[in-house]
Design a protein around this motif. Structure first.
Motif, mmCIF file in Angstrom:
data_model
loop_
_atom_site.group_PDB
_atom_site.id
_atom_site.type_symbol
_atom_site.label_atom_id
_atom_site.label_comp_id
_atom_site.label_asym_id
_atom_site.label_seq_id
_atom_site.Cartn_x
_atom_site.Cartn_y
_atom_site.Cartn_z
ATOM 1 N N PHE A 188 22.566 59.276 31.845
ATOM 2 C CA PHE A 188 23.613 60.206 32.266
ATOM 3 C C PHE A 188 23.030 61.590 32.524
ATOM 4 O O PHE A 188 23.291 62.220 33.550
ATOM 5 C CB PHE A 188 24.701 60.275 31.187
ATOM 6 C CG PHE A 188 25.608 61.460 31.328
ATOM 7 C CD1 PHE A 188 26.626 61.461 32.271
ATOM 8 C CD2 PHE A 188 25.436 62.584 30.532
ATOM 9 C CE1 PHE A 188 27.454 62.565 32.409
ATOM 10 C CE2 PHE A 188 26.259 63.684 30.661
ATOM 11 C CZ PHE A 188 27.275 63.664 31.607
ATOM 12 N N TYR A 189 22.225 62.069 31.570
ATOM 13 C CA TYR A 189 21.638 63.403 31.734
ATOM 14 C C TYR A 189 20.618 63.419 32.866
ATOM 15 O O TYR A 189 20.521 64.401 33.615
ATOM 16 C CB TYR A 189 20.984 63.842 30.422
ATOM 17 C CG TYR A 189 21.995 64.040 29.318
ATOM 18 C CD1 TYR A 189 22.803 65.163 29.299
ATOM 19 C CD2 TYR A 189 22.158 63.102 28.306
ATOM 20 C CE1 TYR A 189 23.752 65.362 28.305
ATOM 21 C CE2 TYR A 189 23.097 63.282 27.304
ATOM 22 C CZ TYR A 189 23.892 64.406 27.312
ATOM 23 O OH TYR A 189 24.834 64.594 26.340
ATOM 24 N N LEU A 190 19.855 62.319 33.010
ATOM 25 C CA LEU A 190 18.885 62.248 34.096
ATOM 26 C C LEU A 190 19.582 62.296 35.452
ATOM 27 O O LEU A 190 19.105 62.959 36.389
ATOM 28 C CB LEU A 190 18.054 60.969 33.973
ATOM 29 C CG LEU A 190 16.999 60.743 35.052
ATOM 30 C CD1 LEU A 190 15.973 61.875 35.063
ATOM 31 C CD2 LEU A 190 16.306 59.398 34.862
ATOM 32 N N THR B 9 27.189 54.998 22.111
ATOM 33 C CA THR B 9 27.907 54.518 23.296
ATOM 34 C C THR B 9 29.138 55.369 23.580
ATOM 35 O O THR B 9 29.470 55.614 24.740
ATOM 36 C CB THR B 9 28.319 53.047 23.108
ATOM 37 O OG1 THR B 9 29.099 52.915 21.911
ATOM 38 C CG2 THR B 9 27.086 52.161 22.982
ATOM 39 N N LEU B 10 29.797 55.832 22.512
ATOM 40 C CA LEU B 10 30.965 56.688 22.721
ATOM 41 C C LEU B 10 30.574 57.990 23.399
ATOM 42 O O LEU B 10 31.288 58.488 24.272
ATOM 43 C CB LEU B 10 31.647 56.967 21.385
ATOM 44 C CG LEU B 10 32.850 57.907 21.430
ATOM 45 C CD1 LEU B 10 33.953 57.311 22.291
ATOM 46 C CD2 LEU B 10 33.364 58.202 20.023
ATOM 47 N N ARG B 11 29.415 58.556 23.014
ATOM 48 C CA ARG B 11 28.960 59.799 23.631
ATOM 49 C C ARG B 11 28.839 59.626 25.140
ATOM 50 O O ARG B 11 29.319 60.456 25.924
ATOM 51 C CB ARG B 11 27.606 60.206 23.027
ATOM 52 C CG ARG B 11 26.868 61.321 23.782
ATOM 53 C CD ARG B 11 27.613 62.639 23.742
ATOM 54 N NE ARG B 11 27.792 63.108 22.396
ATOM 55 C CZ ARG B 11 26.877 63.765 21.686
ATOM 56 N NH1 ARG B 11 25.695 64.013 22.206
ATOM 57 N NH2 ARG B 11 27.149 64.174 20.474
ATOM 58 N N GLY B 12 28.180 58.559 25.574
ATOM 59 C CA GLY B 12 28.015 58.346 27.012
ATOM 60 C C GLY B 12 29.334 58.154 27.732
ATOM 61 O O GLY B 12 29.553 58.696 28.818
ATOM 62 N N ARG B 13 30.248 57.364 27.142
ATOM 63 C CA ARG B 13 31.545 57.125 27.783
ATOM 64 C C ARG B 13 32.327 58.428 27.932
ATOM 65 O O ARG B 13 32.917 58.690 28.980
ATOM 66 C CB ARG B 13 32.355 56.124 26.956
ATOM 67 C CG ARG B 13 31.803 54.707 26.972
ATOM 68 C CD ARG B 13 32.582 53.816 26.036
ATOM 69 N NE ARG B 13 31.910 52.541 25.813
ATOM 70 C CZ ARG B 13 32.293 51.641 24.918
ATOM 71 N NH1 ARG B 13 33.351 51.877 24.174
ATOM 72 N NH2 ARG B 13 31.609 50.517 24.770
ATOM 73 N N VAL B 14 32.320 59.225 26.869
ATOM 74 C CA VAL B 14 33.074 60.486 26.911
ATOM 75 C C VAL B 14 32.481 61.428 27.950
ATOM 76 O O VAL B 14 33.213 62.054 28.736
ATOM 77 C CB VAL B 14 33.091 61.143 25.524
ATOM 78 C CG1 VAL B 14 33.630 62.565 25.599
ATOM 79 C CG2 VAL B 14 33.937 60.325 24.560
ATOM 80 N N LEU C 220 28.201 50.711 35.565
ATOM 81 C CA LEU C 220 26.994 50.111 34.993
ATOM 82 C C LEU C 220 26.975 50.312 33.481
ATOM 83 O O LEU C 220 26.677 49.382 32.711
ATOM 84 C CB LEU C 220 25.755 50.729 35.637
ATOM 85 C CG LEU C 220 24.404 50.401 34.979
ATOM 86 C CD1 LEU C 220 24.091 48.921 35.143
ATOM 87 C CD2 LEU C 220 23.293 51.256 35.587
ATOM 88 N N TYR C 221 27.290 51.513 33.043
ATOM 89 C CA TYR C 221 27.267 51.853 31.622
ATOM 90 C C TYR C 221 28.272 50.989 30.844
ATOM 91 O O TYR C 221 27.943 50.428 29.783
ATOM 92 C CB TYR C 221 27.601 53.335 31.470
ATOM 93 C CG TYR C 221 27.415 53.875 30.079
ATOM 94 C CD1 TYR C 221 26.241 54.515 29.719
ATOM 95 C CD2 TYR C 221 28.422 53.766 29.126
ATOM 96 C CE1 TYR C 221 26.055 55.026 28.440
ATOM 97 C CE2 TYR C 221 28.255 54.270 27.846
ATOM 98 C CZ TYR C 221 27.070 54.901 27.510
ATOM 99 O OH TYR C 221 26.898 55.390 26.240
#
Length: 553
Positions: free
Chosen positions: A17-19, A168-173, A236-237
């Motif tokens: 996500f950050y990339l 996983t919650l961090r990425g979804r949020v 994808l995530y």
């Protein structure tokens, strides 16, 4: 896939996500560099300003590092001193699963069980654990089945599922925030462009010139493109992380079968969808029956009544247990299909534990009635708790049905308003029928194209079902408004109306003919040659005025 590999993949997906944000910022910076190197300065400056505006939500997404803490489900925390048997069961199962027991047990009002953990450093360090256990689940499952459910949830602890959920919650949020930010900005750009074009058309109209068609298709297009890029990564995530979630459910099922027994685990999986559907029906048909009339069941009965309904409808529920739900499979489902989970468990070797703990799981609670009462205060919203409590379910039913009938608004009511321009009443309707205006009135009903085109007998057949249902309801409302009707409460079947012969009488179970008698009289009133005499004879007399009842003169 082990917990270490899952943690590594979760970190890689989160880093992606950050990339992605950094790459998009690099593209914008590179575009600005090329513009200043090869384009006129004025053009380059304008386009660079656009790049800065686009970069703002990208940067905001990268630096929104704090994941919002989810709201804890409403429930009743219970201590070991309050519920020693429940805590003993949970600790015993945690030891057998090989994991640390939860530090809190919270009873909820849902047909569900879940676990949570306040892990630290994105799940690298463990934290306090919580077990959520639905009281309706305990009302409908045996002790062996609830042990299987608890063992399943504790299996998530053993697999580090709750700790890795923070990653996983961090990425979804973050993805949801960034996509929402771009969509919000795209919507704002579109709204501003629409307003600009509407002002232009207003000026043109004032000058007597032709107006142009409003076109906002290109407004905010760059924001929408960036939102689509992040949406593609989000898909994808989600596919990757939710596939992990499904594998975790299979592993937790296997843990439950090993600890609590194959048959108890499989039967619990079969029973939970049945209980979920039954609880939804109970809430709609019983627990919230009186909300429109500002009525609430007696203390302790909001959840207590569910157990009574389950006991009364055992045969009906047995039929539902024979078929497993066949929900469609989606890569975005967090749980595998129940039928597949049951099949996998039932294929495990037998363990000769089919006869264990058949008693109701609610018996694990020290004070069932007291818990059901206190649970209401913990989970019901404040505005619901302010409703008036009835003395029993019969009073709740009578009050709710009286209020519903008093607020009746059928298609026939609405047609009468259009036809007479007055408030619709049953005496007015009967007078219209006697005057031969029924079928003209029926033309004001909501009609299909076929009914509108029909004439004569064909038209009457089209509208008669709607007329019958509406008139039947109006007659019932008339009985109710004159306090000449009560209702038979039942946990096994729908409520039935009972006729009160006179105001001083008590309900008679021998009057179940009320509904049938009304139906027959309504049929006569809606016949091709309408006759309202049977219906008028059936209706209770209107209450006499004080002048009529005063014999002192």
């Amino acid at each position: 896939m082990g917990s270490t590999l899952r943690a590594l993949r979760a970190l890689v997906l989160l880093a992606g996500f950050y990339l992605l944000g950094v790459l998009l910022l690099a593209v914008l910076a590179g575009t600005d560099y090329l513009l200043f190197a090869h384009a006129p300065a004025a053009v380059a400056a304008k386009l660079a300003l656009v790049s800065v505006v686009l970069a703002i939500p990208l940067v905001r997404g990268l630096f929104m590092l704090r994941t919002p803490k989810g709201e804890e489900p409403a429930g009743l925390p219970v201590t070991e001193a309050q519920e020693p048997e429940l805590w003993r069961t949970v600790r015993e199962l945690a030891d057998r699963v090989g994991t640390r027991a939860p530090s809190r047990i919270v009873l909820t009002g849902d047909v569900n069980a879940a676990v949570g953990e306040d892990a630290h450093l994105l799940g690298l360090l463990p934290g306090p654990r919580r077990l959520y256990l639905g009281v309706p689940l305990m009302q409908g499952l045996t002790e062996a089945q609830v042990r299987a459910v608890i063992a399943h949830e504790l299996g998530h602890y053993a697999g580090s599922d709750t700790r890795l959920a923070a990653l996983t919650l961090r990425g979804r949020v973050q993805l949801q925030r960034t996509i929402a930010n771009f969509e919000e900005r795209a919507g704002g750009a579109e709204a501003r462009e629409r307003a600009r074009q509407e002002r232009r058309n207003a000026k043109a109209e004032a000058r007597g010139k032709a107006q142009r068609e409003i076109d906002t298709e290109r407004a905010g297009i760059t924001y929408r493109v960036l939102a689509r890029i992040y949406t593609a990564y989000a898909e994808l995530y989600l596919r990757a992380t939710l596939a992990d979630s499904r594998r975790q459910e299979y592993a937790a099922d296997a843990s439950a079968a090993r600890i609590a027994g194959r048959d108890a685990t499989a039967s619990a999986l079969r029973e939970i969808p049945v209980l979920d559907g039954a609880f939804g029906f109970y809430v709609r048909s019983y627990a919230t029956l009186g909300t429109e009339a500002a009525l609430l069941p007696p203390r302790g009965e909001v959840f207590g009544g569910f157990g009574r309904m389950l006991s009364a409808r055992q045969l009906e529920l047995a039929a539902l247990r024979s078929e497993l739900p066949t929900e469609p499979i989606s890569p975005y489902d967090s749980h595998p299909p129940v039928a597949d989970r049951v099949r996998r468990v039932e294929l495990l070797p037998g363990d000769d534990r089919a006869d264990e703990a058949h008693g109701a799981a609610i018996a694990l609670l020290t004070d069932e009635e007291g818990t059901l009462t206190v649970l209401e205060d913990a989970v019901l919203p404040h505005e619901v708790r302010q409703l008036r409590r009835t003395a029993d379910w019969h009073e709740l039913l009578d009050g709710a049905m009286a209020a519903n009938l008093a607020a009746l608004n059928t298609p026939l009511h609405r047609a009468m308003v259009l036809y007479t321009k007055h408030y619709p009443t049953l005496p007015t309707l009967l007078a219209l029928i006697d005057d031969g205006q029924l079928w003209q009135l029926a033309r004001r009903l909501p009609l299909s194209d076929e009914a509108v085109a029909a004439k004569g007998r064909a038209f009457r057949e089209f509208v008669r079902p709607t007329l019958h249902n509406s008139l039947h309801s109006m007659v019932m409302a008339e009985f109710s408004s004159r306090s000449r009707m009560s209702w038979t409460f039942s946990w096994e079947q729908p409520a039935k109306a009972r006729l009160l012969p006179d105001p001083d009488s008590t309900p008679q179970d021998g009057a179940p003919g009320l509904d049938a008698a009304i139906g027959a009289a309504v049929d006569r009133a809606l016949a091709d040659a309408p006759d309202t005499a049977p219906l008028r004879a059936l209706l209770p007399p209107a209450p006499r005025s004080p002048r009529e009842t005063d014999t002192s003169r």
